[in-house]
Design a protein around this motif. Structure first.
Motif, PDB file in Angstrom:
ATOM      1  N   CYS A  12       0.873  -1.172   0.000  1.00  0.00           N
ATOM      2  CA  CYS A  12       0.000   0.000   0.000  1.00  0.00           C
ATOM      3  C   CYS A  12       0.910   1.220   0.000  1.00  0.00           C
ATOM      4  CB  CYS A  12      -0.918  -0.019   1.219  1.00  0.00           C
ATOM      5  SG  CYS A  12      -1.908   1.470   1.393  1.00  0.00           S
ATOM      6  N   GLU A  13       1.022   1.884  -1.136  1.00  0.00           N
ATOM      7  CA  GLU A  13       1.941   3.012  -1.257  1.00  0.00           C
ATOM      8  C   GLU A  13       1.543   4.191  -0.376  1.00  0.00           C
ATOM      9  OE1 GLU A  13       4.843   2.800  -2.739  1.00  0.00           O
ATOM     10  OE2 GLU A  13       4.342   0.739  -3.294  1.00  0.00           O
ATOM     11  N   TYR A  20      -2.342  -4.684   0.741  1.00  0.00           N
ATOM     12  CA  TYR A  20      -3.611  -5.028   0.104  1.00  0.00           C
ATOM     13  C   TYR A  20      -3.636  -6.532  -0.131  1.00  0.00           C
ATOM     14  CZ  TYR A  20      -4.267  -0.109  -1.128  1.00  0.00           C
ATOM     15  OH  TYR A  20      -4.430   1.242  -1.085  1.00  0.00           O
ATOM     16  N   ALA A  21      -4.796  -7.135   0.060  1.00  0.00           N
ATOM     17  CA  ALA A  21      -5.025  -8.517  -0.355  1.00  0.00           C
ATOM     18  C   ALA A  21      -5.774  -8.424  -1.679  1.00  0.00           C
ATOM     19  CB  ALA A  21      -5.849  -9.273   0.683  1.00  0.00           C
ATOM     20  N   VAL A  22      -5.124  -8.841  -2.749  1.00  0.00           N
ATOM     21  CA  VAL A  22      -5.666  -8.697  -4.095  1.00  0.00           C
ATOM     22  C   VAL A  22      -6.078 -10.071  -4.624  1.00  0.00           C
ATOM     23  CG1 VAL A  22      -5.147  -7.923  -6.440  1.00  0.00           C
ATOM     24  CG2 VAL A  22      -4.156  -6.713  -4.485  1.00  0.00           C
ATOM     25  N   LEU A  23      -7.315 -10.160  -5.121  1.00  0.00           N
ATOM     26  CA  LEU A  23      -7.779 -11.426  -5.680  1.00  0.00           C
ATOM     27  C   LEU A  23      -6.966 -11.819  -6.903  1.00  0.00           C
ATOM     28  CD1 LEU A  23     -11.691 -11.270  -5.685  1.00  0.00           C
ATOM     29  CD2 LEU A  23     -10.259 -12.848  -4.412  1.00  0.00           C
ATOM     30  N   LYS A  75     -11.427   8.108  -1.143  1.00  0.00           N
ATOM     31  CA  LYS A  75     -10.718   8.945  -0.167  1.00  0.00           C
ATOM     32  C   LYS A  75     -10.051   8.041   0.864  1.00  0.00           C
ATOM     33  CE  LYS A  75     -14.105  12.619  -0.642  1.00  0.00           C
ATOM     34  NZ  LYS A  75     -15.197  13.335   0.028  1.00  0.00           N
ATOM     35  N   PRO A  76      -8.866   8.414   1.338  1.00  0.00           N
ATOM     36  CA  PRO A  76      -8.188   7.586   2.365  1.00  0.00           C
ATOM     37  C   PRO A  76      -8.906   7.623   3.696  1.00  0.00           C
ATOM     38  CG  PRO A  76      -6.847   9.504   1.754  1.00  0.00           C
ATOM     39  CD  PRO A  76      -8.094   9.543   0.931  1.00  0.00           C
TER      40      PRO A  76
END
Length: 76
Positions: A12-13, A20-23, A75-76
């Motif tokens: 996560c930059e 991140y958990a990415v599928l 938005k963060p």
């Protein structure tokens, strides 16, 4: 899930403490297979147990939360 090949970790930059958990493609295919069963189970065990009036009350109760989350998209 990572060991099963369903997700992969990505940095996560914007917050170097998190990931991140990415599928993966396999993970997405698994989701497509199990989603109908999951939806049916949620309907049977939750939605179908509420009267139309209770369902309407629940909808109204959760509306402010949904609106706040929609406003935060991107938005963060």
């Amino acid at each position: 899930m990572e060991n099963a090949g369903l997700v992969r970790r990505e940095n996560c930059e914007s917050d170097r403490r998190g990931l991140y958990a990415v599928l993966t493609d396999q993970g997405m295919e698994t989701m497509r297979k199990v989603a109908p069963h999951h939806v049916e189970s949620v309907r049977r065990h939750f939605i179908d147990q509420l009267t139309p009036e209770a369902l309407g009350d629940l909808h109204e109760s959760l509306k402010p939360i949904a609106e706040q989350l929609r406003g935060r998209r991107g938005k963060p």
